[in-house]
Design a protein around this motif. Structure first.
Motif, PDB file in Angstrom:
ATOM      1  N   PRO A 237      15.441  -1.994  37.849  1.00 30.18           N
ATOM      2  CA  PRO A 237      17.074  -2.358  37.403  1.00 30.18           C
ATOM      3  C   PRO A 237      16.683  -3.999  36.272  1.00 30.18           C
ATOM      4  N   HIS A 238      16.340  -4.286  36.570  1.00 34.39           N
ATOM      5  CA  HIS A 238      16.769  -6.109  35.680  1.00 34.39           C
ATOM      6  C   HIS A 238      15.128  -6.030  34.322  1.00 34.39           C
ATOM      7  N   GLU A 239      14.205  -5.235  34.777  1.00 36.48           N
ATOM      8  CA  GLU A 239      13.204  -4.646  33.480  1.00 36.48           C
ATOM      9  C   GLU A 239      14.030  -3.787  33.658  1.00 36.48           C
ATOM     10  N   ALA A 240      15.025  -2.724  33.977  1.00 38.05           N
ATOM     11  CA  ALA A 240      15.489  -1.878  32.736  1.00 38.05           C
ATOM     12  C   ALA A 240      16.174  -2.648  31.802  1.00 38.05           C
ATOM     13  N   ARG A 241      16.635  -3.883  32.580  1.00 38.27           N
ATOM     14  CA  ARG A 241      17.865  -4.858  31.462  1.00 38.27           C
ATOM     15  C   ARG A 241      17.149  -4.976  30.143  1.00 38.27           C
ATOM     16  N   HIS A 242      16.297  -5.551  30.330  1.00 41.62           N
ATOM     17  CA  HIS A 242      15.173  -6.009  29.130  1.00 41.62           C
ATOM     18  C   HIS A 242      15.084  -4.833  28.448  1.00 41.62           C
ATOM     19  N   THR A 243      14.766  -3.936  28.807  1.00 37.54           N
ATOM     20  CA  THR A 243      13.986  -2.380  27.942  1.00 37.54           C
ATOM     21  C   THR A 243      15.015  -2.763  27.610  1.00 37.54           C
ATOM     22  N   CYS A 244      16.920  -3.046  28.018  1.00 38.41           N
ATOM     23  CA  CYS A 244      17.744  -1.599  26.924  1.00 38.41           C
ATOM     24  C   CYS A 244      18.162  -4.130  25.645  1.00 38.41           C
ATOM     25  N   ALA A 245      17.912  -4.549  25.712  1.00 35.33           N
ATOM     26  CA  ALA A 245      17.892  -5.601  25.177  1.00 35.33           C
ATOM     27  C   ALA A 245      16.676  -5.185  24.501  1.00 35.33           C
ATOM     28  N   SER A 246      15.780  -4.718  24.478  1.00 34.04           N
ATOM     29  CA  SER A 246      14.604  -4.298  23.321  1.00 34.04           C
ATOM     30  C   SER A 246      14.995  -3.827  21.974  1.00 34.04           C
ATOM     31  N   TYR A 247      15.586  -2.325  22.754  1.00 38.60           N
ATOM     32  CA  TYR A 247      16.167  -1.150  22.567  1.00 38.60           C
ATOM     33  C   TYR A 247      17.167  -1.840  21.539  1.00 38.60           C
ATOM     34  N   LEU A 248      18.356  -2.830  21.767  1.00 41.74           N
ATOM     35  CA  LEU A 248      18.660  -3.135  20.605  1.00 41.74           C
ATOM     36  C   LEU A 248      18.558  -4.132  19.839  1.00 41.74           C
ATOM     37  N   ILE A 249      17.913  -4.835  20.038  1.00 43.61           N
ATOM     38  CA  ILE A 249      16.943  -5.262  18.786  1.00 43.61           C
ATOM     39  C   ILE A 249      15.833  -4.873  18.146  1.00 43.61           C
ATOM     40  N   ALA A 250      15.116  -3.551  19.058  1.00 39.84           N
ATOM     41  CA  ALA A 250      14.780  -2.571  18.438  1.00 39.84           C
ATOM     42  C   ALA A 250      15.478  -2.055  16.927  1.00 39.84           C
ATOM     43  N   ALA A 251      16.437  -1.180  17.716  1.00 40.00           N
ATOM     44  CA  ALA A 251      17.797  -0.245  16.774  1.00 40.00           C
ATOM     45  C   ALA A 251      17.812  -1.684  15.162  1.00 40.00           C
ATOM     46  N   GLY A 252      17.729  -2.828  15.170  1.00 36.72           N
ATOM     47  CA  GLY A 252      18.194  -3.201  13.740  1.00 36.72           C
ATOM     48  C   GLY A 252      19.797  -4.064  14.473  1.00 36.72           C
ATOM     49  N   LEU A 253      20.104  -4.659  15.736  1.00 32.64           N
ATOM     50  CA  LEU A 253      21.743  -4.970  15.827  1.00 32.64           C
ATOM     51  C   LEU A 253      20.657  -6.603  15.671  1.00 32.64           C
ATOM     52  N   ASN A 254      21.881  -7.510  15.094  1.00 33.30           N
ATOM     53  CA  ASN A 254      22.124  -9.112  15.111  1.00 33.30           C
ATOM     54  C   ASN A 254      21.622  -9.869  16.550  1.00 33.30           C
ATOM     55  N   PRO A 255      21.110 -10.789  16.414  1.00 31.99           N
ATOM     56  CA  PRO A 255      21.574 -11.817  17.877  1.00 31.99           C
ATOM     57  C   PRO A 255      22.520 -11.417  18.532  1.00 31.99           C
ATOM     58  N   LYS A 256      23.865 -11.723  18.139  1.00 34.56           N
ATOM     59  CA  LYS A 256      24.846 -12.235  17.918  1.00 34.56           C
ATOM     60  C   LYS A 256      25.302 -10.791  18.738  1.00 34.56           C
TER      61      LYS A 256
END
Length: 311
Positions: A237-256
């Protein structure tokens, strides 16, 4: 410890210590700290004494992160003593601490995440979809109730976590209370799960019953068995959370935005943990850099005055 329990001793951010943290501190104090400094006055404890404590833990074979955790209660005690003018110097500062070199968590590609969710036991698919596509922590998944899932607005409102001994708890931090966007894939998974369970309102979304949370070890065991049968490399589950964060970054969301949706109190944590790209994004990054550099070179050429014929 008594102050942590009754709320008179607060964290540096001004919040109450969570039950799991208090239990961890209690164990560290009883097993490690009291035998090392029992009978000593705060004024008599020097940095070399604390360094010797750290060195003994290292010699006993404890890992770097464990040593840091065992030292945390001492850090709190001496920090408060300095604040209250009981002592002038904090002996826990400037220590030679072992470096924490954790393994890099695996990040699932979009196709891998979809395959893992599809291969998971039917009753657990929506939970894994929520971990991969919304980035909820395990305790947040356990405490999630249907009143937190707003299909009309397309969001999940994270308000609570779950402690094994204390039950439902407020979110880990103030930043932990957040509103997370619900992607279409997650919306579909949750809608099917709600229809299958027949639960609503204050019922737990992923509980083994409407009022009892799922047991992490049981859920994990079911998933591992299913993924092994499907020939898939498992994730936690922790790696799934990492994965989600990486998807957000890859989708172009800003760090904030990433910080807000993942629920970090400090944006530096977001940069330190999730400031990496998905595997294979290097070519995309290089192409974007080429566009930037080419545009800069073109602007420079256009800004130069024309050369005279005799030059």
């Amino acid at each position: 410890l008594a102050g942590m329990r009754d709320g008179s001793v607060l964290t540096r951010s001004g919040g109450r210590y969570r039950p799991a943290t208090i239990r961890s501190y209690d164990q560290a104090i009883r097993v490690y700290i009291v035998p090392a400094i029992v009978g000593r006055r705060l004024h008599d404890v020097r940095r070399r004494d604390i360094q010797g404590f750290v060195d003994r833990l290292r010699a006993d074979g404890l890992g770097a992160s464990t040593i840091h955790n065992k030292l945390d209660p001492l850090r709190v005690m001496f920090r408060r003593a300095v604040r209250d003018d009981v002592i002038a110097v904090d002996p826990t500062e400037g220590l030679d601490m072992p470096a924490i070199r954790g393994r890099r968590d695996r990040i699932a590609t979009v196709a891998d995440a979809e395959a893992l969710i599809d291969a998971a036991p039917r009753q657990d698919r929506a939970m894994w979809a929520c971990a991969f596509y919304a980035g909820l922590r395990r305790g947040e998944l356990r405490a999630l109730r249907w009143r937190h899932v707003d299909f009309d607005a397309g969001v999940i409102r994270v308000e609570d976590g779950w402690d094994d001994q204390e039950g439902a708890q407020d979110a880990k931090t103030e930043a932990g209370r957040r509103t997370v966007p619900m992607a279409g894939a997650l919306r579909r998974a949750l809608a099917a799960h709600k229809l299958a369970t027949g639960r609503a309102d204050d019922d737990l979304v992923f509980g083994r019953s409407a009022s009892l949370p799922f047991i992490p070890s049981t859920t994990r065991r079911r998933a591992l068995k299913a993924w092994e049968a499907a020939g898939l490399e498992p994730l936690s589950p922790h790696e799934a959370r990492h994965t989600c964060a990486s998807y957000l970054i890859a989708a172009g969301l800003n760090p904030k935005q990433v910080q807000t949706y993942i629920g970090h109190s400090d944006i530096r944590t977001t940069f330190n943990i999730y400031g990496h790209l998905l595997p294979g994004d290097e070519a995309k990054a290089a192409a974007q850099l080429d566009v930037l550099l080419d545009a800069g070179a073109r602007n420079l050429r256009e800004s130069r005055p024309p050369m005279s014929g005799g030059s």
